[in-house]
Design a protein around this motif. Structure first.
Motif, short mmCIF file in Angstrom:
data_model
loop_
_atom_site.label_atom_id
_atom_site.label_comp_id
_atom_site.label_asym_id
_atom_site.label_seq_id
_atom_site.Cartn_x
_atom_site.Cartn_y
_atom_site.Cartn_z
N ASP A 99 0.98 -1.43 -0.11
CA ASP A 99 -0.08 0.36 -0.52
C ASP A 99 1.17 1.52 0.26
N THR B 293 0.92 4.51 -2.56
CA THR B 293 0.24 5.30 -2.53
C THR B 293 1.62 6.11 -3.43
N LYS B 294 3.11 6.19 -2.70
CA LYS B 294 3.88 6.81 -3.36
C LYS B 294 3.74 7.12 -4.89
#
Length: 282
Positions: free
Chosen positions: A169, A173-174
């Motif tokens: 995750d 997200t990055k």
């Protein structure tokens, strides 16, 4: 302020460093007491916020000594930051990916445009790219985070064998939804292309005394059997040579020389078509 006995002077930024025919006029002090002799005009040109405001507030310093600016980052990170500001390469220092990530955060903090300094052919671009073979998904995530399109496209070529189900995750997200989706689409497009290329069997040759259409069906069935299992297990990273090695054995049980010739022609077509399928993002 001069370095204390416990301090270290950065090898690439000594007191004698001349830039634009000028000697250093400021000392950058890292959190672990590494001293960098730098030039205010170079820093000011690279930074849109005067190094986070530090260039506007020199603080107190003894008369006759260069002003010192204290940064919260370690010497390894500051080294990458200053090399980037100066347009110098620092790959010979072999900074870790974690150091480069921290340097990118610091560059943003100090008003340096990462997209500008990580453009193609810039030292920062080459530095991040040098880490891609060893940490491909992490460097790809960095490219996505900072929207470094050219880097993302190049690095994606290192990710054809990467198991996308293992993306955490945090990494998703990055890199952001756009670059995550594009990576999935790259894998899927290659698999779809492979299926489309490989499922077509070899052509039939004209009937000969030793091989009629019914006998030619042996080759068609052998191809279908081999490719059905292969397509099920295939990965986007398979090379043209590996593909050829998997298809060549189909001919081992084919007695007809004409059928074997048609098989080899088809294998060459498959290898050629697969070689032309894109291996990077578009």
């Amino acid at each position: 302020m001069e370095p204390t006995a416990e301090a270290t002077i950065a090898a690439a930024f000594p007191p004698s460093l001349r830039i634009d025919e000028l000697l250093p006029d400021v000392i950058i002090v890292a959190s672990n007491n590494v001293y960098f002799y730098a030039h205010r005009h170079r820093i000011a040109n690279a930074s849109s916020n005067n190094l986070g405001g530090l260039l506007l507030d020199w603080g107190a310093y003894r008369r006759g000594f260069l002003p010192s600016l204290y940064l919260s980052e370690s010497g390894d990170v500051v080294n990458v930051v200053l090399h980037t500001m100066y347009g110098f390469s620092c790959t010979h220092f072999h900074p870790t990916l974690e150091t480069v990530e921290a340097a990118l955060d610091a560059l943003t903090k100090y008003g340096v445009c990462v997209q500008t300094y990580a453009a193609p052919y810039q030292p920062l671009h080459q530095l991040i790219l040098s880490l891609a073979p060893y940490r491909p998904i992490e460097t790809y995530a960095i490219a996505g985070q900072y929207q470094l399109e050219d880097l993302a496209v190049t690095i994606s070529g290192h990710l054809l064998s990467f198991d996308l189900s293992t993306i955490t995750d945090a990494l998703a997200t990055k890199m952001g939804p756009v670059y995550l989706k594009r990576l999935f689409l790259l894998h899927q497009a290659r698999l779809d292309a492979l299926k489309s290329i490989i499922l077509k069997p070899p052509e039939s040759h004209p009937t000969t005394p030793g091989c009629n259409p019914a006998q030619h069906g042996l080759l068609t069935r052998a191809w279908a059997l081999a490719t059905a299992q292969f397509v099920w297990d295939a990965t986007p990273s398979i090379s043209p040579n590996s593909l050829k090695a998997l298809l060549d054995p189909i001919g081992d049980k084919i007695a007809c020389e004409s059928c074997r010739l048609m098989l080899q022609q088809r294998i060459q077509e498959v290898v050629g078509s697969w070689s032309s399928v894109k291996v990077r993002l578009i």
